[in-house]
Design a protein around this motif. Structure first.
Motif, PDB file in Angstrom:
ATOM      1  N   GLY A   7       0.777  -1.215   0.000  1.00 52.66           N
ATOM      2  CA  GLY A   7       0.000   0.000   0.000  1.00 52.66           C
ATOM      3  C   GLY A   7       0.815   1.275   0.000  1.00 52.66           C
ATOM      4  N   GLU A   8       0.093   2.321   0.316  1.00 54.00           N
ATOM      5  CA  GLU A   8       0.625   3.648   0.077  1.00 54.00           C
ATOM      6  C   GLU A   8       0.497   4.509   1.325  1.00 54.00           C
ATOM      7  OE1 GLU A   8      -1.220   5.160  -3.471  1.00 54.00           O
ATOM      8  OE2 GLU A   8      -1.768   7.000  -2.481  1.00 54.00           O
ATOM      9  N   VAL A   9       1.435   5.428   1.493  1.00 54.95           N
ATOM     10  CA  VAL A   9       1.389   6.335   2.626  1.00 54.95           C
ATOM     11  C   VAL A   9       1.558   7.763   2.102  1.00 54.95           C
ATOM     12  CG1 VAL A   9       3.874   6.001   3.047  1.00 54.95           C
ATOM     13  CG2 VAL A   9       2.454   6.899   4.875  1.00 54.95           C
ATOM     14  N   LEU A  10       0.849   8.704   2.718  1.00 49.97           N
ATOM     15  CA  LEU A  10       1.003  10.109   2.336  1.00 49.97           C
ATOM     16  C   LEU A  10       1.666  10.868   3.483  1.00 49.97           C
ATOM     17  CD1 LEU A  10      -2.393  11.196   0.703  1.00 49.97           C
ATOM     18  CD2 LEU A  10      -0.563   9.801  -0.258  1.00 49.97           C
ATOM     19  N   LEU A  11       2.571  11.728   3.106  1.00 57.73           N
ATOM     20  CA  LEU A  11       3.209  12.604   4.079  1.00 57.73           C
ATOM     21  C   LEU A  11       2.947  14.040   3.643  1.00 57.73           C
ATOM     22  CD1 LEU A  11       5.183  13.260   6.396  1.00 57.73           C
ATOM     23  CD2 LEU A  11       7.055  12.889   4.788  1.00 57.73           C
ATOM     24  N   VAL A  12       2.263  14.794   4.498  1.00 60.87           N
ATOM     25  CA  VAL A  12       1.925  16.171   4.154  1.00 60.87           C
ATOM     26  C   VAL A  12       2.661  17.083   5.127  1.00 60.87           C
ATOM     27  CG1 VAL A  12       0.032  17.717   3.537  1.00 60.87           C
ATOM     28  CG2 VAL A  12      -0.376  15.257   3.607  1.00 60.87           C
ATOM     29  N   GLU A  13       3.654  17.757   4.636  1.00 67.16           N
ATOM     30  CA  GLU A  13       4.591  18.499   5.508  1.00 67.16           C
ATOM     31  C   GLU A  13       5.275  19.581   4.677  1.00 67.16           C
ATOM     32  OE1 GLU A  13       6.537  19.952   8.060  1.00 67.16           O
ATOM     33  OE2 GLU A  13       6.319  17.992   9.022  1.00 67.16           O
ATOM     34  N   ASP A  14       5.293  20.817   5.177  1.00 67.65           N
ATOM     35  CA  ASP A  14       5.885  21.888   4.374  1.00 67.65           C
ATOM     36  C   ASP A  14       7.359  22.143   4.677  1.00 67.65           C
ATOM     37  OD1 ASP A  14       5.163  22.931   6.882  1.00 67.65           O
ATOM     38  OD2 ASP A  14       5.273  24.965   6.092  1.00 67.65           O
ATOM     39  N   ASN A  15       7.839  21.609   5.796  1.00 71.86           N
ATOM     40  CA  ASN A  15       9.238  21.818   6.155  1.00 71.86           C
ATOM     41  C   ASN A  15      10.098  20.769   5.442  1.00 71.86           C
ATOM     42  OD1 ASN A  15      11.706  21.286   7.557  1.00 71.86           O
ATOM     43  ND2 ASN A  15      10.954  22.491   9.275  1.00 71.86           N
ATOM     44  N   SER A  16      10.976  21.253   4.531  1.00 74.38           N
ATOM     45  CA  SER A  16      11.653  20.287   3.662  1.00 74.38           C
ATOM     46  C   SER A  16      12.662  19.414   4.401  1.00 74.38           C
ATOM     47  CB  SER A  16      12.296  20.992   2.477  1.00 74.38           C
ATOM     48  OG  SER A  16      13.138  22.005   2.948  1.00 74.38           O
ATOM     49  N   SER A  17      13.300  19.943   5.451  1.00 74.70           N
ATOM     50  CA  SER A  17      14.271  19.082   6.144  1.00 74.70           C
ATOM     51  C   SER A  17      13.559  17.988   6.940  1.00 74.70           C
ATOM     52  CB  SER A  17      15.202  19.897   7.031  1.00 74.70           C
ATOM     53  OG  SER A  17      14.464  20.623   7.970  1.00 74.70           O
ATOM     54  N   GLU A  18      12.385  18.319   7.502  1.00 70.92           N
ATOM     55  CA  GLU A  18      11.619  17.279   8.204  1.00 70.92           C
ATOM     56  C   GLU A  18      11.077  16.252   7.219  1.00 70.92           C
ATOM     57  OE1 GLU A  18       8.765  18.949  10.904  1.00 70.92           O
ATOM     58  OE2 GLU A  18      10.336  19.698  12.238  1.00 70.92           O
ATOM     59  N   THR A  19      10.610  16.738   6.057  1.00 74.56           N
ATOM     60  CA  THR A  19      10.117  15.819   5.039  1.00 74.56           C
ATOM     61  C   THR A  19      11.200  14.823   4.654  1.00 74.56           C
ATOM     62  OG1 THR A  19       8.656  17.500   4.149  1.00 74.56           O
ATOM     63  CG2 THR A  19       9.145  15.658   2.706  1.00 74.56           C
ATOM     64  N   GLU A  20      12.399  15.350   4.454  1.00 73.58           N
ATOM     65  CA  GLU A  20      13.499  14.500   4.028  1.00 73.58           C
ATOM     66  C   GLU A  20      13.798  13.419   5.069  1.00 73.58           C
ATOM     67  OE1 GLU A  20      18.042  15.372   3.134  1.00 73.58           O
ATOM     68  OE2 GLU A  20      16.701  16.938   2.376  1.00 73.58           O
ATOM     69  N   LEU A  21      13.797  13.843   6.317  1.00 73.58           N
ATOM     70  CA  LEU A  21      14.103  12.916   7.408  1.00 73.58           C
ATOM     71  C   LEU A  21      13.024  11.835   7.537  1.00 73.58           C
ATOM     72  CD1 LEU A  21      16.174  12.457   9.558  1.00 73.58           C
ATOM     73  CD2 LEU A  21      15.057  14.159  10.992  1.00 73.58           C
ATOM     74  N   ILE A  22      11.768  12.257   7.517  1.00 67.49           N
ATOM     75  CA  ILE A  22      10.666  11.292   7.662  1.00 67.49           C
ATOM     76  C   ILE A  22      10.641  10.346   6.457  1.00 67.49           C
ATOM     77  CG2 ILE A  22       8.164  11.017   7.911  1.00 67.49           C
ATOM     78  CD1 ILE A  22       8.125  13.761   9.304  1.00 67.49           C
ATOM     79  N   LEU A  23      10.907  10.921   5.298  1.00 66.78           N
ATOM     80  CA  LEU A  23      10.934  10.130   4.066  1.00 66.78           C
ATOM     81  C   LEU A  23      11.993   9.033   4.160  1.00 66.78           C
ATOM     82  CD1 LEU A  23       9.380  10.270   1.449  1.00 66.78           C
ATOM     83  CD2 LEU A  23      11.104  11.802   0.525  1.00 66.78           C
ATOM     84  N   ARG A  24      13.143   9.404   4.702  1.00 68.90           N
ATOM     85  CA  ARG A  24      14.226   8.435   4.843  1.00 68.90           C
ATOM     86  C   ARG A  24      13.804   7.287   5.779  1.00 68.90           C
ATOM     87  NH1 ARG A  24      19.294  10.724   7.414  1.00 68.90           N
ATOM     88  NH2 ARG A  24      18.732  12.583   6.240  1.00 68.90           N
ATOM     89  N   ILE A  25      13.128   7.651   6.862  1.00 66.73           N
ATOM     90  CA  ILE A  25      12.668   6.632   7.820  1.00 66.73           C
ATOM     91  C   ILE A  25      11.627   5.722   7.165  1.00 66.73           C
ATOM     92  CG2 ILE A  25      11.403   6.296   9.992  1.00 66.73           C
ATOM     93  CD1 ILE A  25      12.744   8.965  10.927  1.00 66.73           C
ATOM     94  N   LEU A  26      10.713   6.343   6.402  1.00 65.07           N
ATOM     95  CA  LEU A  26       9.670   5.554   5.741  1.00 65.07           C
ATOM     96  C   LEU A  26      10.264   4.581   4.728  1.00 65.07           C
ATOM     97  CD1 LEU A  26       6.893   8.226   5.166  1.00 65.07           C
ATOM     98  CD2 LEU A  26       6.612   6.097   6.433  1.00 65.07           C
TER      99      LEU A  26
END
Lengths: 146, 147
Positions: A7-26
């Motif tokens: 399946g699929e997960v959505l991440l909605v976040e405007d802070n690019s450094s946090e997005t990058e970090l969470i994306l890496r964890i995901l």
């Protein structure tokens, strides 16, 4: 019953450094086949509604949505309210990831139907640990409709 | 003053109660649990006038197949009352039936968990669940706001 499509997960976040970090964890968790990120509420909602029109199939919808509250254009709270007031998509778990400690904000989120609210720790290691555990919980244990 | 109840556990199977408490104790959370054995007791507890003074639980762990009032009815009552709507409710059940899952989400469940059959896995699941909902998840004050 193991399915190859996780399946699929959505991440909605405007802070690019946090997005990058969470994306890496995901990505590292290998918990989902598709990860989509959005920088604001409007693009996230547009995406969800386009999926809904494409296929009238619950399994094509995201398994979980990680949502920041403070965002440009439609903010996280409005996205939450929109999702939780639409019978076709209200079953999708929405996890609020916020830096707000304001109790009244959190209470509003629960009243609007947020499944969970997690305060993002400021300290880097703790942030990584928390997000890891959050991803694990929703992947390993929570069951959403098929 | 009594220590605040953090978890309301609604479970009729004594073995599952014991296992759940043991698993929660991994994070030293077992002494914060109040156990009720059926849906009617759960509703009595949640809507007793004492809750307003003593506080609401921070999270509710709810079995579905319960005597007297079943879990779905408890869930729907909790999620349609402004006094209790904000409390996270986690369904912890052996039912994998799609109907139960869909209904639970329709009534506003915060999370739905199928009890692992394997003993070790069950303990791991409940320990993770306790950690998630009492430590990672931020719920609001267990006292009703007066404003």
């Amino acid at each position: 019953m193991e399915s190859s499509d996780k399946g699929e997960v959505l991440l909605v976040e405007d802070n690019s450094s946090e997005t990058e970090l969470i994306l890496r964890i995901l990505k590292k968790s290998k918990a989902y086949n598709r990860i989509f990120t959005f920088k604001d509420g409007i693009s996230a909602l547009q995406y969800i509604y386009s999926r809904l029109e494409e296929e009238n199939n619950l399994s094509s919808l995201p398994r979980v949505i990680f949502l920041d509250l403070k965002m440009p254009r439609i903010d996280g709270f409005d996205v939450l309210r929109k999702i939780k007031s639409d019978n076709r998509i209200k079953h999708i778990p929405v996890v609020i990831l916020t830096s707000s400690h304001d109790e009244s904000v959190l209470r509003e989120c629960y009243l609007a139907g947020a499944n969970s609210c997690v305060i993002k720790p400021v300290e880097y290691n703790l942030f990584v640990e928390y997000i890891n555990k959050v991803v694990q919980y929703w992947t390993n244990w929570n069951k959403s409709p098929n | 003053m009594q220590k605040p109840v953090e978890i309301l556990l609604v479970e009729d199977n004594p073995n599952d109660v014991e296992l759940t408490l043991r698993a929660l104790n991994k994070h030293k959370l077992a002494n914060k649990v109040f156990v009720v054995k059926d849906g009617a007791e759960a509703l009595d507890y949640l809507f007793s006038p004492e809750r307003v003074s003593d506080g609401y639980p921070r999270v509710i762990l709810l079995d579905l197949k319960l005597p007297k009032v079943d879990g779905l009815e408890v869930l729907s009552k909790v999620k349609s009352d402004n006094r209790t709507k904000h409390i996270p409710v986690i369904v912890l059940t052996s039912s994998q039936e799609e109907k139960d899952i869909v209904e639970s989400y329709k009534f506003g469940v915060n999370s739905y968990i199928v009890k692992p059959v394997d003993f070790e896995k069950f303990v791991e699941c409940v320990a993770d669940l306790g950690f998630y909902w009492l430590i990672l998840n931020k719920s609001t004050s267990n006292y009703e706001r007066k404003d």
